[in-house]
Each structure stands twice: as C-alpha cells, then as structure tokens.
Enzyme design. Structure first.
Site, PDB file in Angstrom:
ATOM      1  N   TYR A  82      37.054 -20.774  21.468  1.00  0.00           N
ATOM      2  CA  TYR A  82      37.248 -20.940  22.598  1.00  0.00           C
ATOM      3  C   TYR A  82      36.064 -21.378  23.330  1.00  0.00           C
ATOM      4  CZ  TYR A  82      41.586 -17.552  22.630  1.00  0.00           C
ATOM      5  OH  TYR A  82      43.033 -16.985  22.839  1.00  0.00           O
ATOM      6  N   GLU A 128      39.450 -11.958  26.501  1.00  0.00           N
ATOM      7  CA  GLU A 128      39.254 -10.563  26.883  1.00  0.00           C
ATOM      8  C   GLU A 128      37.748 -11.047  27.864  1.00  0.00           C
ATOM      9  OE1 GLU A 128      42.357 -10.162  24.637  1.00  0.00           O
ATOM     10  OE2 GLU A 128      40.896 -10.121  23.486  1.00  0.00           O
ATOM     11  N   ASN A 186      46.131 -22.037  27.260  1.00  0.00           N
ATOM     12  CA  ASN A 186      46.583 -20.414  26.180  1.00  0.00           C
ATOM     13  C   ASN A 186      47.726 -20.195  26.477  1.00  0.00           C
ATOM     14  OD1 ASN A 186      45.223 -19.487  23.634  1.00  0.00           O
ATOM     15  ND2 ASN A 186      44.483 -18.040  24.997  1.00  0.00           N
ATOM     16  N   GLU A 187      48.241 -19.831  25.297  1.00  0.00           N
ATOM     17  CA  GLU A 187      49.372 -18.834  25.380  1.00  0.00           C
ATOM     18  C   GLU A 187      49.865 -18.557  26.853  1.00  0.00           C
ATOM     19  OE1 GLU A 187      47.038 -15.639  24.813  1.00  0.00           O
ATOM     20  OE2 GLU A 187      47.941 -15.198  22.539  1.00  0.00           O
ATOM     21  N   GLU A 264      46.481 -17.404  16.143  1.00  0.00           N
ATOM     22  CA  GLU A 264      46.092 -16.457  15.940  1.00  0.00           C
ATOM     23  C   GLU A 264      46.431 -15.062  14.797  1.00  0.00           C
ATOM     24  OE1 GLU A 264      45.639 -14.835  19.835  1.00  0.00           O
ATOM     25  OE2 GLU A 264      44.592 -16.918  20.868  1.00  0.00           O
ATOM     26  N   TYR A 339      35.939  -4.997  16.881  1.00  0.00           N
ATOM     27  CA  TYR A 339      37.422  -4.512  15.975  1.00  0.00           C
ATOM     28  C   TYR A 339      38.014  -4.933  14.662  1.00  0.00           C
ATOM     29  CZ  TYR A 339      39.583  -8.673  18.654  1.00  0.00           C
ATOM     30  OH  TYR A 339      39.121  -9.431  19.186  1.00  0.00           O
TER      31      TYR A 339
END
Ligand SMILES: *[C@@H]1O[C@H](CO)[C@@H](O)[C@H](O)[C@H]1NC(C)=O
Ligand SMILES: *[C@@H]1O[C@H](CO)[C@@H](O)[C@H](O)[C@H]1NC(C)=O
Ligand SMILES: *[C@@H]1O[C@H](CO)[C@@H](O)[C@H](O)[C@H]1NC(C)=O
Ligand SMILES: *[C@@H]1O[C@H](CO)[C@@H](O)[C@H](O)[C@H]1NC(C)=O
Ligand SMILES: *[C@@H]1O[C@H](CO)[C@@H](O)[C@H](O)[C@H]1NC(C)=O
Ligand SMILES: *[C@@H]1O[C@H](CO)[C@@H](O)[C@H](O)[C@H]1NC(C)=O
Ligand SMILES: *[C@@H]1O[C@H](CO)[C@@H](O)[C@H](O)[C@H]1NC(C)=O
Ligand SMILES: *[C@@H]1O[C@H](CO)[C@@H](O)[C@H](O)[C@H]1NC(C)=O
Ligand SMILES: *[C@@H]1O[C@H](CO)[C@@H](O)[C@H](O)[C@H]1NC(C)=O
Length: 649
Positions: A82, A128, A186-187, A264, A339
């Site tokens: 990104y 995010e 994006n989406e 993704e 994560y």
C-alpha cells in the site's frame, strides 16, 4: 471453515477488504504482463503470484532490503505494498519523497532481490491507517466527499496519482521495472457502488500507468458488484475457497474476467487498544495454522491461482499514524501492526514463516529459494530512570482565538493533541459536553486539576461534571486517536469516513450553557526538540508531563543496526507517547494489549554517543512509582484495567 470464522471475525470487527483488474495493452509487442482466462503471463510465460503484503512506509528504510530478502527466501515472488498518500503529501502540494517515503527506492531494491510489485496506491487504502491513508488536509477542502464522484476529491486524487506516477512510471514491467499491475481503489465494493467514481479513477490510472489494472474486493456478490470496474480484472480477498467461487459466479463481464487471485489472504486480524482486547496471533494455535496451510496448499496447488498473504510483515504504525473504527465507540488500532505475521515487527522470522516456506517449497523448482538471512539478536537496555522535563501545556507554539471552538483540521492540524482553553466570566456548573461527541479522548481540567476523562473508546464514556467560579480556567485536551479508516455498507454505525474531524466539532456546553471564548493551541508534537525549552519549575503532577533521559551504548559504530533493535517499556507509565532521538515510536497505554514499543536500531546511536528518550505521560497523577524506561529483547503482550473509566463499556 476455520478461515471463514476468522474472516467473519475480521468482518465483524469491521476490517478492510480489497479488489483488482486489467486492461489489455494495445502495443504490438507481447505485453510484458498480461493474462488469459486462466493464467497471469509475464513475458508470455505463465506466472503464479506468490505474494505477500508489506508497506514500505511502516518499515525503517535501512531495513527494506533485509525484509525483502526474507520475503524472497520464504518463496514470495511478488510484494503487494500500500502507498500512504498522507505521508507523501502531508500538506497540499508539498511532497515528501525521502526516507520511508522513497517508494521508488523500495521498488528498486525489491527488483534487485528478485521480487515483483503489485502496486496498491489507493488513493484510499484502508490498511488500519489514519483515514485510510487520506491526508487530513482533505477534510478542510470545501465540498470534499471522499471515495466518490466528487470534483474536489477526484482533482486531489488526480494530482496525487500524477505525482506518484512521475516517480513510478519508469519502474513498470513495461519499461523493465518490477511493477506488474496497479490496483484501482481498495475493496470499494464494501463501501459503495458508484461506478462513475471507480471508472474515473480507472481513467486517471490509465493516463498515468501503462501496465495492467486490477480491483480487489470481498468475495461476495454485492462487494464484487459494487467494486468491479469495466475493463479492469476483478479479484477477491479473504477465504480463497468461497472467494474464487464468487469470482466465477458473479463476474460475468469478460473484460473483468481472468485468473484467480486472492489479493489479501488474512493471517489474522489487527490489535486494538482496550482492557479486554487480546493480542491477536496464530502462534500456539495449531488449528489456525493448519487452516492457513490448507488454504495455501489449495491455492498454490492449482497453478492457475495466485495469492498474497496479508500481512507478510506488518511493521509499525509509528507516531500517530494508526487508524480506527467506529462501532458507536472508537476502536483504535495499536502502534504495533504485528499480529502474528510470518516476519515479526522487528523483521525476525517466526514459526509461521518456516511453515509457509515449507509449503511454498513444494510448488517452486527445487533449490530455487535463497537461504534465509540470519536474524540478529535484539538488544536489551537495562532500566534507567526518567526525570521530569516540563509540562505539555507550556508547549504552546500557536494560538487561535475564537468565540466558538473549531476543529483540529480547521486549525490546520493533522494529528496529535489540541488544547482548548476558556476562562469563565461567570459561575457555571454541570456536565461537560465537548462538542457533538468526544473526538476522541478528552482530558478535562479546571484550574490545572484533572476532573475526568471523556473517552470515546467507550460507548458510554464517563460524564465529567465541573463547577467553575468566575475567573476559573477550563482546559480540554483533545487527543486524536486515529481517524476512521473503514466503513462498510450495511454497517449499522455512522459513516465517519465522511466525517473525519477531530478536536471539537460544535459547541462545548456545561450543563445547558454554551461556552463562548476559546483559546486553541495546536500540539501536533512533530518536533519534540521543543521540549528542551520547557522549564520544570512549578510542577504539580496534574497535567500531562514530559520526562526525559539519555543513554549511551558501548557498541562500536560498525554494529549492524538490527543488533540495536529493542522493545521499549515505560513500566510506571499510564498512557502516553515515546520518542527516541526525536523519532516518535508511538503510543503506550497500560490497558494493552500492546505493552512495549518497537525501537528500531536504525534510530539508536552506538559508540558511546548520547541517545535521548522523551516520554509524554498524559496522566502523571496516576503514576504511582518512579518513571523509568527499559528495553526488552523479547516482548510480551497483556492487559490491565482502565482506571480512568472503571466499569465503562
Ligand atoms: C493460458 O495460458 C496458459 C499458460 O501459457 C496456457 O496453458 C493456457 O492454455 C492458456 N489458456 C488459453 C485459454 O489460452
Ligand atoms: C485541484 O488540485 C490542485 C492540486 O492539488 C489544487 O491546486 C487546485 O486548487 C484544485 N482545484 C480544484 C477545483 O479543486
Ligand atoms: C453516472 O453518470 C451518468 C452519466 O453521466 C449519470 O446519468 C448518473 O446519474 C451517474 N451516476 C451517479 C451515481 O452519479
Ligand atoms: C483481534 O482483536 C480484536 C480486538 O482487539 C477482536 O475484536 C478480534 O476478534 C480479534 N481477531 C481475531 C482474528 O482474533
Ligand atoms: C484450477 O482453477 C481453475 C480455475 O481457474 C479450475 O477450472 C480448475 O478446476 C482448478 N484445478 C484444480 C485441480 O483445482
Ligand atoms: C448506535 O448508536 C445509535 C445512535 O445513538 C443508535 O441508534 C444505535 O442503536 C446504536 N447501535 C448499536 C449497535 O449500539
Ligand atoms: C531511580 O529512582 C528510584 C526512586 O526514586 C531510586 O530509588 C533509584 O535509586 C533510581 N535509580 C537510579 C539508577 O538512579
Ligand atoms: C451520562 O449521562 C447520560 C445522559 O444523562 C446518561 O445516559 C449516561 O448513562 C451517563 N453515563 C454514565 C457513565 O453515567
Ligand atoms: C454554538 O452556540 C451558538 C450560541 O448558542 C449558536 O449560535 C451556534 O449555532 C452554535 N454552534 C453550533 C455548531 O452548534
């Protein structure tokens, strides 16, 4: 089914989704990168994308090559980055293209390390990140409606894409570079269905790039309907089983059909602050890892299907760069964006890395994977005390006076804190209402004494009551916790992607009285060197305070920076921010789950030189022991209760 559960969780948490597409090139020579109905074709040869996401602007540039080498060694052949517009154009028309914003340098290193690129420039990227990557100044442009067919938005997006393409155009595969294809939006289908907007964006990209375009959307009918764009190859993300079925079932326009790509594939979902929020990781969850390996086998086992792991290497939301969600409360993402990625926040390989490498090895020529570069040991820093360096409220670099409060954006500020100050002419008492709602975390002071915290991270924040005598000073310190980065159609909550304002929007009332007469101070904390100018006299532990100290290391200057990587903990700290040598590591908050901040060795000075650490503690009145700092070579996550909002939900 497990992966679908994870995906369902991720969706429930309101996470992002992506999409993809293509236009045939008209050049007479064999197009460098194209596809037929089943295969991507690179220089005419079938090309299975074994991809992974890492975003250069979340990684210290000195480490780019190490991270890319490790990506190649795991078996990846394509990186999906990104691009964060807000870092490239922090002020309208002013471009930052050095350091972590030197995207062409990242792409050139990728190519040197044998990796191609699927470029994901947005302009909206979700990720995010604060406002999904949009620069905060967009919020101050009259008539702005983001992610829509809106003249101010398309105009600003066009100038961003044009500026980006100026640097990246030579790096397309059509010109010998690593960029294979470019994602449109994006989406978008999760958010809307304005095809005039996505077509206009497609045309802006076509005017600036000459390689293939793609879209990437959630793998269900309505997201594909909203997000696919005529002439652009449609792809999906999330669970590859259902996603690929959806692609085949719902994409019927031949100009959008092609090989299958899961753009993704989630290897888990990002962490959010909160006393009840755990650190998300697949570590020690064999059933989850088993599902990952089944899915990867499923995709790679079919040479006509492709995948990108999200994230391969999460990295860090340094400084104030994290985003948030709105679910009738602010759910802010942590500074760490690790994560459980195969490559951890400090760029070390994990068990999951080895697991994925073993699977990928089955599908690539024997012996074709480079050896895994060794991981350097991380550094530990023995605990050292911090001393008081001054009060935040003395750091007043600008003042705006107005009858009614104005937002952070109207003050020309993007991130950080804004202090709103009022001296009352007459007595007034009651609950404080800081504008339409807390945006996002409001510390309330009367005559320099903390009266409470109105924290929008709770659906039912504290009600803070004050009683002001004539001449009393009311101060509201408003913290921007990160603008909302994602909103999905059908989401029962308000769409704050179109209302990104921070600070105070609307009037402040106490009881039923509208408070008039405000001094407003921007506190973006971009240059922490100003802390040196503060005095430590008359300190009373009530208002936010800076602490500082220095440390020096005996390591010679030839020490590889990775050996100076550590995780900084402020053991007595309640909530605040940490800078080392002026570099803003991010936020700490006792409630967790993040309990330590990644300090890249790249900002640490070896060889006996002085390193300075500055800590802003927002709630010194709750600090019960000596302020200190310590560096851990191995980190831990954990949670503690929020003493500012006992029982808040
Ligand atoms: C697409 O390309 C692949 C790889 O070259 C080839 O095997 C396949 O037959 C092609 N499909 C069509 C429909 O041409
Ligand atoms: C279009 O964008 C340019 C560059 O960002 C800006 O200077 C100009 O004011 C914008 N014009 C309109 C009509 O929004
Ligand atoms: C898209 O453009 C067409 C043609 O200009 C127009 O009729 C239509 O209303 C537009 N749709 C939206 C959603 O703006
Ligand atoms: C990740 O953590 C958030 C809260 O911090 C939680 O809502 C979400 O369900 C978790 N996701 C997974 C996949 O565990
Ligand atoms: C591979 O994917 C194609 C769709 O692109 C599908 O038609 C084919 O059946 C799949 N093959 C296997 C072995 O799953
Ligand atoms: C969110 O808040 C709105 C407005 O206060 C309310 O109508 C709605 O029911 C709330 N939704 C949930 C899920 O709490
Ligand atoms: C740190 O501060 C504590 C408490 O004030 C004190 O007892 C201790 O000696 C200090 N440590 C150092 C290394 O100065
Ligand atoms: C705060 O006040 C509102 C409005 O009076 C009330 O609905 C809410 O329950 C109160 N919140 C708490 C935490 O007491
Ligand atoms: C703030 O209060 C004043 C006085 O009551 C009122 O005129 C003004 O419209 C209010 N502003 C907002 C944004 O509500």
């Amino acid at each position: 089914m497990r992966a679908r559960t994870i995906l369902a969780n991720f969706l429930a948490a309101g996470a992002c989704f992506a999409v993809s597409s293509h236009l045939a090139t008209t050049s007479a020579a064999a197009p460098a990168f194209t596809h037929n109905s089943t295969h991507f074709l690179l220089h005419g040869e079938p090309y299975q994308i074994i991809g992974g996401q890492m975003d250069p602007q979340r990684i210290p540039p000195v480490y780019w090559r190490d991270r890319l080498k490790k990506a190649r060694a795991m078996g990846l052949n394509t990186i999906f980055p990104y691009i964060f517009w807000n870092m490239l154009e922090p002020v309208q028309g002013t471009w930052q293209t050095t350091g972590e914003n030197d995207i062409p340098a990242f792409f050139r290193i990728a190519q040197e390390e044998g990796l191609n690129i699927a470029l994901r420039p947005g302009p909206y990227i979700c990720g995010e990140r604060d406002w999904g990557g949009f620069p905060a100044w967009l919020a101050a442009v009259p008539g702005m409606v983001v992610r829509s067919y809106n003249v101010p938005f398309l105009n600003a997006s066009k100038s961003y894409i044009e500026r980006l393409a100026q640097d990246l155009r030579p790096l397309q595969v059509t010109r010998g570079g690593p960029i294979l294809m470019v994602q449109v939006e994006n989406e978008y289908g999760s958010f809307g269905s304005d095809h005039n907007y996505t077509s206009a964006l497609r045309d802006i990209l076509l005017a600036n790039f000459d390689t293939m375009l793609y879209t990437n959307d959630g793998g269900v009918d309505w997201t594909l309907a909203g997000g696919s764009v005529p002439g652009v190859l449609a792809e999906v993300d999330g669970d590859p089983n259902s996603g690929f079925r959806s692609l085949r079932n719902y994409i019927t326009d031949p100009s959008q059909q092609g090989p299958l790509l899961d753009g993704e594939y989630y290897t888990w979902a990002p962490d959010q602050w909160g006393p009840h929020n755990p650190h998300n990781t697949s570590q020690n969850r064999p059933e989850v890892v088993e599902q990952f390996t089944k899915d990867l086998d499923y995709v790679l086992g079919n040479e006509s299907a492709s995948i990108s792991l999200y994230m391969f290497h999460g990295g860090t939301n340094f400084g104030f760069s994290n985003g948030a969600l709105w679910q009738n409360r602010t759910t802010a993402f942590t500074s760490s964006y690790d994560y459980g990625s195969p490559l951890d926040e400090s760029g070390r390989v994990t068990d999951l890395y080895h697991t994925f490498r073993r699977i990928i090895q089955k599908y690539v020529p024997l012996g074709s994977l480079p050896d895994i570069p060794p991981d350097a040991p991380r550094m530990a820093l023995p605990e050292f005390n911090l001393s008081l360096a001054g009060k935040l409220f003395d750091l007043r670099v600008s003042k705006t006076t107005a009858k009614y409060p104005v937002t952070m954006e109207a003050l020309g500020q993007a991130y950080g804190f804004t202090l709103y100050e009022h001296t009352t002419p007459a007595s007034v008492q009651g609950f404080v209402q800081p504008g339409d709602r807390a945006r996002d975390r409001v510390l309330v002071y009367v005559d320099g004494i903390i009266k409470g915290v109105i924290d929008s991270q709770y659906q039912h924040p504290n009600n803070v009551s004050v009683s002001l005598a004539p001449g009393a000073k009311l101060q509201l310190l408003v913290e921007n916790l990160g603008r909302v980065d994602y909103y999905s159609t059908g989401n029962p909550y308000r769409n704050y992607l179109q209302d990104p304002y921070k600070g105070i929007l609307g009037n402040v009332t106490i009881g039923s009285t509208v408070i008039e007469g405000w001094d407003m101070y921007k506190m973006p904390l971009e240059d922490i060197g100003d802390v040196q100018t503060l005095s430590t006299s008359s300190w009373d532990s009530s208002t936010p305070s800076f602490y500082r100290s220095t440390f020096s290391l005996k390591n010679p200057s030839s020490t590889p920076p990775a050996e100076l990587d550590t995780f900084v903990v402020i053991p007595a700290g309640v909530r605040g921010d940490v800078w080392v040598n002026g570099f803003h590591l991010g936020r700490y908050w006792r409630v967790g789950p993040q309990q330590s901040l990644y300090l890249p060795g790249t900002v640490v000075r070896p060889d006996g030189q002085t390193n300075e650490i500055v800590v802003l503690e927002l709630e010194p009145s709750q600090v019960t022991s000596q302020m200190s700092a310590v560096g851990l070579s191995e980190r831990a996550w954990g949670n503690s209760p929020d003493l500012d909002c006992v029982g808040c939900v």
